[in-house]
Motif scaffolding. Structure first.
Motif: not given
Length: 168
Positions: A67-77, A91-104
Motif C-alpha cells: 500500500v502506498l504511504t502518504s509520501a509515496a502517493a505525493q511523489l506519484a502525484l 487533467v485531473t490526477i488521481a492516486i488510489s490504494d489497491p482497492g481503488g479508494t482515492p488517496l490523493l
C-alpha cells in the motif's frame, strides 16, 4: 472473550415449530485451541462435546498487499503533475490504494470539472483489474467485428490513462 455463532432463523423456527425436528447447533469459538459444541434436539435433550484442534498461524490466513504511504502517493502525484505540465495537459490526477479508494486527487488548472470523476474512475479501474485502462478500452472496442461489449455495462471507466502502480 468467546464469539457465539447462531442461526437465528433456525432458532426461531425451532422455537415455534416452523421447521421439522432436527438439530440446532450452537458453536462457541475461543482463542484457545479447543472449541465446544452444544447440540439440542427438538425433544429438548442437550448433548455437549469438546474437540481440540490446532489453530493455524493467523498470519498464514492473510496475503500482504503493498500500500502506498502518504509520501509515496505525493511523489506519484508530483511526477504525474510534472509530466502533465511538460506536455501541456489540463487533467485531473488521481492516486488510489489497491482497492481503488482515492488517496490523493488534484485537478490541474484548466481541467474540466467532470475530469475529477473520470480520473477517480480510471484509478479505481486500473487498481481493480491490475492493468492499464487502455488495455481494457482496447478489449471493449470493436475490431474486425469483435469486442467485449459486456464490459461497457460494468461500472468501470474503460478509457486510456489509468495505470496501476506495481511493486516488483
Amino acid at each position: 472473550m468467546p464469539l457465539l455463532f447462531l442461526c437465528i432463523l433456525c432458532f426461531i423456527g425451532s422455537s415455534f415449530s416452523f421447521v421439522p425436528p432436527g438439530q440446532i447447533t450452537i458453536k462457541t469459538i475461543r482463542n484457545q485451541s479447543s472449541s465446544s459444541i452444544a447440540r439440542m434436539s427438538s425433544s429438548g435433550t442437550t448433548t455437549s462435546t469438546t474437540t481440540t484442534t490446532t489453530n493455524p498461524d493467523p498470519m498464514s490466513l492473510f496475503q500482504t498487499t503493498p500500500v502506498l504511504t502518504s509520501a509515496a502517493a505525493q511523489l506519484a502525484l508530483s511526477a504525474a503533475e510534472q509530466c502533465a505540465s511538460t506536455h501541456g495537459y489540463k487533467v485531473t490526477i488521481a492516486i488510489s490504494d489497491p482497492g481503488g479508494t482515492p488517496l490523493l486527487v488534484k485537478r490541474t488548472d484548466g481541467a474540466f470539472p467532470a475530469s475529477y470523476e473520470i480520473a477517480v474512475g480510471k484509478a479505481k479501474t486500473a487498481a481493480s483489474f491490475r492493468k492499464a485502462t487502455g488495455a481494457l478500452e482496447d478489449s471493449a472496442n470493436v475490431v474486425e467485428g469483435r469486442s467485449r461489449a459486456a464490459l461497457l455495462s460494468a461500472p468501470f471507466v474503460l478509457m486510456r490513462g489509468g495505470v496501476p502502480i506495481v511493486v516488483e
